[in-house]
Design a protein around this motif. Sequence first.
Motif, mmCIF file in Angstrom:
data_model
loop_
_atom_site.group_PDB
_atom_site.id
_atom_site.type_symbol
_atom_site.label_atom_id
_atom_site.label_comp_id
_atom_site.label_asym_id
_atom_site.label_seq_id
_atom_site.Cartn_x
_atom_site.Cartn_y
_atom_site.Cartn_z
ATOM 1 N N THR A 181 -3.527 5.187 2.241
ATOM 2 C CA THR A 181 -2.989 4.551 3.345
ATOM 3 C C THR A 181 -2.973 3.172 3.170
ATOM 4 O OG1 THR A 181 -3.913 6.278 4.668
ATOM 5 C CG2 THR A 181 -3.783 4.389 5.903
ATOM 6 N N ILE A 182 -4.287 2.595 2.765
ATOM 7 C CA ILE A 182 -4.409 1.253 2.336
ATOM 8 C C ILE A 182 -3.328 0.672 1.385
ATOM 9 C CG2 ILE A 182 -5.828 -0.563 1.659
ATOM 10 C CD1 ILE A 182 -8.295 1.258 2.534
ATOM 11 N N SER A 197 -0.542 -0.228 3.631
ATOM 12 C CA SER A 197 -0.814 -0.627 4.845
ATOM 13 C C SER A 197 -0.089 -2.072 5.021
ATOM 14 C CB SER A 197 -2.395 -0.753 4.754
ATOM 15 O OG SER A 197 -2.533 -1.879 3.897
ATOM 16 N N THR A 210 2.897 -1.222 6.739
ATOM 17 C CA THR A 210 2.977 -0.563 8.206
ATOM 18 C C THR A 210 2.254 -1.663 9.051
ATOM 19 O OG1 THR A 210 2.327 1.417 6.944
ATOM 20 C CG2 THR A 210 1.488 1.321 9.187
#
Length: 163
Positions: free
Chosen positions: A89-90, A93, A96
């Motif tokens: 996810t990071i 990120s 995002t």
Amino acid sequence: MATKLHPGESIGAAITGIYETHLPVRDLRRSVAFYRDQLGLEFAKDFSERRGAFFWVGTKAEGMLGLWETGTAPLQMKLHFAFRAPAATIVSSCETLRAAGIQPLGFNGEPIVEPVVLGWVPAISVYFKDPDGHNLEMLSTLDDAPDAEFGVGPYSSWVIKRG
């Protein structure tokens, strides 16, 4: 099942993470919109009579964030905390966060296009600010061996170095 501590064992041995954190905010409605609409946290409860609101961070069992509206005094407190998130996810990120209207930042507050690695931990991380200027972070520890000489640098440099 609860972990039973043995004589001489510290309570810290049973602590597994931070569940709840609270931030003072200038404008509760603006901050609720940021954390709910831009960051995407699940709204949990509004305590308008107390000028506060709560969000779930992850699941209800994983964590909670409380926001408390303060007065209009000129002295402001800026705080920092890190959200725990999966490394994958990071890695994505920055894109995002930008899509949500949030500027991703590096360790020293500079705009970044990819996450950074804190070599001494090691951990992959990205920072950003909320509407009150609190320094927020998403972080995931990495399974690699610590490398204090790496310092803080771009994730792509860490990957190349690990080869």
